[in-house]
Design a protein around this motif. Structure first.
Motif, PDB file in Angstrom:
ATOM      1  N   PHE A 255       1.090  -1.145   0.018  1.00  0.00           N
ATOM      2  CA  PHE A 255      -0.168  -0.080   0.064  1.00  0.00           C
ATOM      3  C   PHE A 255       0.836   1.253  -0.057  1.00  0.00           C
ATOM      4  CE2 PHE A 255      -2.701  -3.223   1.898  1.00  0.00           C
ATOM      5  CZ  PHE A 255      -3.830  -2.943   1.412  1.00  0.00           C
ATOM      6  N   GLN A 256       0.381   2.292  -0.924  1.00  0.00           N
ATOM      7  CA  GLN A 256       1.147   3.272  -0.918  1.00  0.00           C
ATOM      8  C   GLN A 256       0.423   4.477   0.264  1.00  0.00           C
ATOM      9  OE1 GLN A 256       3.862   3.862  -2.832  1.00  0.00           O
ATOM     10  NE2 GLN A 256       3.561   1.852  -3.154  1.00  0.00           N
ATOM     11  N   THR A 257       1.444   4.642   1.162  1.00  0.00           N
ATOM     12  CA  THR A 257       0.938   5.474   2.273  1.00  0.00           C
ATOM     13  C   THR A 257       1.737   6.826   2.464  1.00  0.00           C
ATOM     14  OG1 THR A 257       0.172   3.194   3.115  1.00  0.00           O
ATOM     15  CG2 THR A 257       0.139   5.137   4.601  1.00  0.00           C
ATOM     16  N   LEU A 258       1.112   7.721   2.971  1.00  0.00           N
ATOM     17  CA  LEU A 258       1.701   9.073   3.484  1.00  0.00           C
ATOM     18  C   LEU A 258       1.112   9.466   4.624  1.00  0.00           C
ATOM     19  CD1 LEU A 258       0.364  11.873   2.971  1.00  0.00           C
ATOM     20  CD2 LEU A 258       0.850  11.220   0.693  1.00  0.00           C
ATOM     21  N   ARG A 259       1.982  10.068   5.668  1.00  0.00           N
ATOM     22  CA  ARG A 259       1.410  10.441   6.811  1.00  0.00           C
ATOM     23  C   ARG A 259       1.354  12.014   7.204  1.00  0.00           C
ATOM     24  NH1 ARG A 259       4.129   9.055  11.439  1.00  0.00           N
ATOM     25  NH2 ARG A 259       2.257   8.007  12.653  1.00  0.00           N
ATOM     26  N   ALA A 260       0.369  12.496   7.765  1.00  0.00           N
ATOM     27  CA  ALA A 260       0.067  14.040   7.855  1.00  0.00           C
ATOM     28  C   ALA A 260      -0.645  14.217   9.075  1.00  0.00           C
ATOM     29  CB  ALA A 260      -0.567  14.535   6.519  1.00  0.00           C
ATOM     30  N   LYS A 261      -0.779  15.410   9.482  1.00  0.00           N
ATOM     31  CA  LYS A 261      -1.716  15.898  10.410  1.00  0.00           C
ATOM     32  C   LYS A 261      -2.952  16.531   9.887  1.00  0.00           C
ATOM     33  CE  LYS A 261       1.692  16.542  14.124  1.00  0.00           C
ATOM     34  NZ  LYS A 261       0.968  15.720  15.110  1.00  0.00           N
ATOM     35  N   LYS A 262      -2.738  17.383   8.922  1.00  0.00           N
ATOM     36  CA  LYS A 262      -3.997  17.997   7.997  1.00  0.00           C
ATOM     37  C   LYS A 262      -3.774  17.679   6.586  1.00  0.00           C
ATOM     38  CE  LYS A 262      -6.116  22.470   7.674  1.00  0.00           C
ATOM     39  NZ  LYS A 262      -5.789  23.937   8.118  1.00  0.00           N
ATOM     40  N   ILE A 263      -5.133  17.219   6.107  1.00  0.00           N
ATOM     41  CA  ILE A 263      -5.097  16.853   4.628  1.00  0.00           C
ATOM     42  C   ILE A 263      -6.498  17.570   4.156  1.00  0.00           C
ATOM     43  CG2 ILE A 263      -5.406  14.882   3.274  1.00  0.00           C
ATOM     44  CD1 ILE A 263      -4.243  13.008   5.585  1.00  0.00           C
ATOM     45  N   LYS A 264      -6.089  17.997   2.750  1.00  0.00           N
ATOM     46  CA  LYS A 264      -7.065  18.637   1.931  1.00  0.00           C
ATOM     47  C   LYS A 264      -7.181  17.721   0.806  1.00  0.00           C
ATOM     48  CE  LYS A 264      -6.686  23.266   3.777  1.00  0.00           C
ATOM     49  NZ  LYS A 264      -6.695  24.725   3.739  1.00  0.00           N
ATOM     50  N   ILE A 265      -8.601  17.337   0.293  1.00  0.00           N
ATOM     51  CA  ILE A 265      -8.661  16.802  -1.012  1.00  0.00           C
ATOM     52  C   ILE A 265      -9.701  17.447  -1.853  1.00  0.00           C
ATOM     53  CG2 ILE A 265      -9.379  14.292  -1.667  1.00  0.00           C
ATOM     54  CD1 ILE A 265      -8.529  13.313   0.984  1.00  0.00           C
ATOM     55  N   GLN A 266      -9.256  17.360  -3.210  1.00  0.00           N
ATOM     56  CA  GLN A 266     -10.384  17.959  -4.140  1.00  0.00           C
ATOM     57  C   GLN A 266     -10.503  16.962  -5.116  1.00  0.00           C
ATOM     58  OE1 GLN A 266     -12.088  21.204  -4.385  1.00  0.00           O
ATOM     59  NE2 GLN A 266     -13.262  20.104  -5.608  1.00  0.00           N
ATOM     60  N   SER A 267     -11.968  16.746  -5.456  1.00  0.00           N
ATOM     61  CA  SER A 267     -12.200  15.850  -6.562  1.00  0.00           C
ATOM     62  C   SER A 267     -13.625  16.267  -7.086  1.00  0.00           C
ATOM     63  CB  SER A 267     -11.924  14.412  -6.059  1.00  0.00           C
ATOM     64  OG  SER A 267     -12.235  13.426  -7.170  1.00  0.00           O
ATOM     65  N   ILE A 268     -13.877  15.474  -8.299  1.00  0.00           N
ATOM     66  CA  ILE A 268     -15.072  15.664  -8.963  1.00  0.00           C
ATOM     67  C   ILE A 268     -16.036  14.408  -8.554  1.00  0.00           C
ATOM     68  CG2 ILE A 268     -14.183  16.699 -11.233  1.00  0.00           C
ATOM     69  CD1 ILE A 268     -14.522  13.916 -12.359  1.00  0.00           C
ATOM     70  N   ASN A 269     -15.224  13.467  -7.784  1.00  0.00           N
ATOM     71  CA  ASN A 269     -15.941  12.531  -7.129  1.00  0.00           C
ATOM     72  C   ASN A 269     -16.344  12.875  -5.829  1.00  0.00           C
ATOM     73  OD1 ASN A 269     -16.819  10.171  -6.127  1.00  0.00           O
ATOM     74  ND2 ASN A 269     -14.938   9.016  -5.829  1.00  0.00           N
ATOM     75  N   LYS A 270     -17.835  13.061  -5.738  1.00  0.00           N
ATOM     76  CA  LYS A 270     -18.541  13.493  -4.649  1.00  0.00           C
ATOM     77  C   LYS A 270     -18.877  12.508  -3.537  1.00  0.00           C
ATOM     78  CE  LYS A 270     -20.028  17.424  -7.376  1.00  0.00           C
ATOM     79  NZ  LYS A 270     -21.308  18.321  -7.934  1.00  0.00           N
TER      80      LYS A 270
END
Length: 299
Positions: A255-270
């Motif tokens: 699995f491709q994984t990254l770690r973060a405290k804050k994540i923002k995601i934008q997509s046309i998939n609603k």
């Protein structure tokens, strides 16, 4: 003598038997116990904070219902310790806490006296000018589709949790083979990523859904979220991974994984899921953060 509030999600026909047996086991260990059926009685919300700790007997959905009340009252800076008795289908939260479903409830109760506690972080998200929280994970792609699919499936002929999990894995395998990939723009802390993914999950614990391990290295108390992605090119390999799990064969997936405290995601998939709940957003934009040590669990 410590006061315990027991919050139970009973199956049909089991409430009276469970109430008597578990209450007896708890009182035998020297606790005062007040029982509530969380399905039928809302009065527990008024007594929640009068107890030394709350015992949640049920599955992941029951735990979420109780934590929802805790989060709602977080403005008064009140925290309560919880103990879990895993009685659901997947029990991903209990697994993250290393609680064995096969252990008798008497032995679980006996362990409380050692007062071993685990801190537990909670994820929060905002979307469509709304806010929510998650204990397990939120994401796009395969799992929102699986939740919608399972809501339509007749499971009345299934007798065991193993059969429920097996059916969910079989449906998941079918979805992986046909799922559409979408483009996502991701900001993880100060880093930007873009790509087309079949699955995009922000995990707070290692497993999700039918006990599928997506983020093996995820920790419940480290102040980080694990973002997991599966690309369109990985479709066949991931489908084979699921099939081997179904067939109870040895398997692994990188699995491709990254770690973060804050994540923002934008997509046309609603279409997203929040733990086990399907949600359709208006714009496909999420802001996700981790909040450290909002819960304590006895184990």
């Amino acid at each position: 003598m410590k006061q315990v509030i027991l919050l139970h999600n009973p199956n049909a026909g089991e409430e009276d038997h469970f109430k008597a047996d578990l209450t007896k086991a708890i009182e035998k260990e020297g606790y005062r116990c007040t029982y509530f059926s969380i399905k039928e009685d809302e009065q527990w919300k008024d007594q929640f904070y009068e107890a030394d700790f709350a015992v949640v007997a049920g599955g992941d959905g029951t735990v979420r219902k109780v934590v929802k009340e805790l989060v709602r009252r977080e403005t008064v800076n009140t925290r309560i310790t919880m103990a879990l008795l895993p009685m659901g289908t997947a029990n991903n939260l209990s697994k993250a806490l290393s609680l064995d479903k096969e252990t008798s409830f008497e032995n679980h109760v006996k362990a409380w006296k050692y007062n071993k506690r685990r801190r537990f972080d909670i994820g929060t998200l905002t979307y469509d000018d709304r806010s929510d929280f998650f204990l397990e994970g939120i994401g796009y792609g395969i799992f929102p589709t699986l939740i919608q699919t399972m809501e339509k499936v007749d499971v009345s002929h299934l007798d065991t949790t193993e059969e429920h999990l097996q059916l969910a894995l079989e449906k998941l395998h079918q979805i992986v083979l046909t799922a559409e990939a979408y483009h996502y723009t991701i900001y993880a802390d100060k880093r930007k990523y873009e790509g087309r993914y079949l699955l995009l999950e922000v995990m707070n614990i290692p497993s999700i859904g039918p006990n599928l391990m997506l983020a093996p290295a995820a920790q419940i108390d480290d102040g980080y979220l694990d973002l997991v992605t599966i690309t369109e090119k990985e479709r066949d390999a991931f489908a084979l991974h699921i099939k081997k799990i179904i067939d109870q064969k040895k398997t692994s997936f990188d699995f491709q994984t990254l770690r973060a405290k804050k994540i923002k995601i934008q997509s046309i998939n609603k279409n997203i899921h929040i733990d086990d709940k399907y949600v359709s957003t208006s714009n496909g934009f999420l802001t996700i953060e981790i909040h450290e040590h909002l819960l304590d669990f006895l184990k």
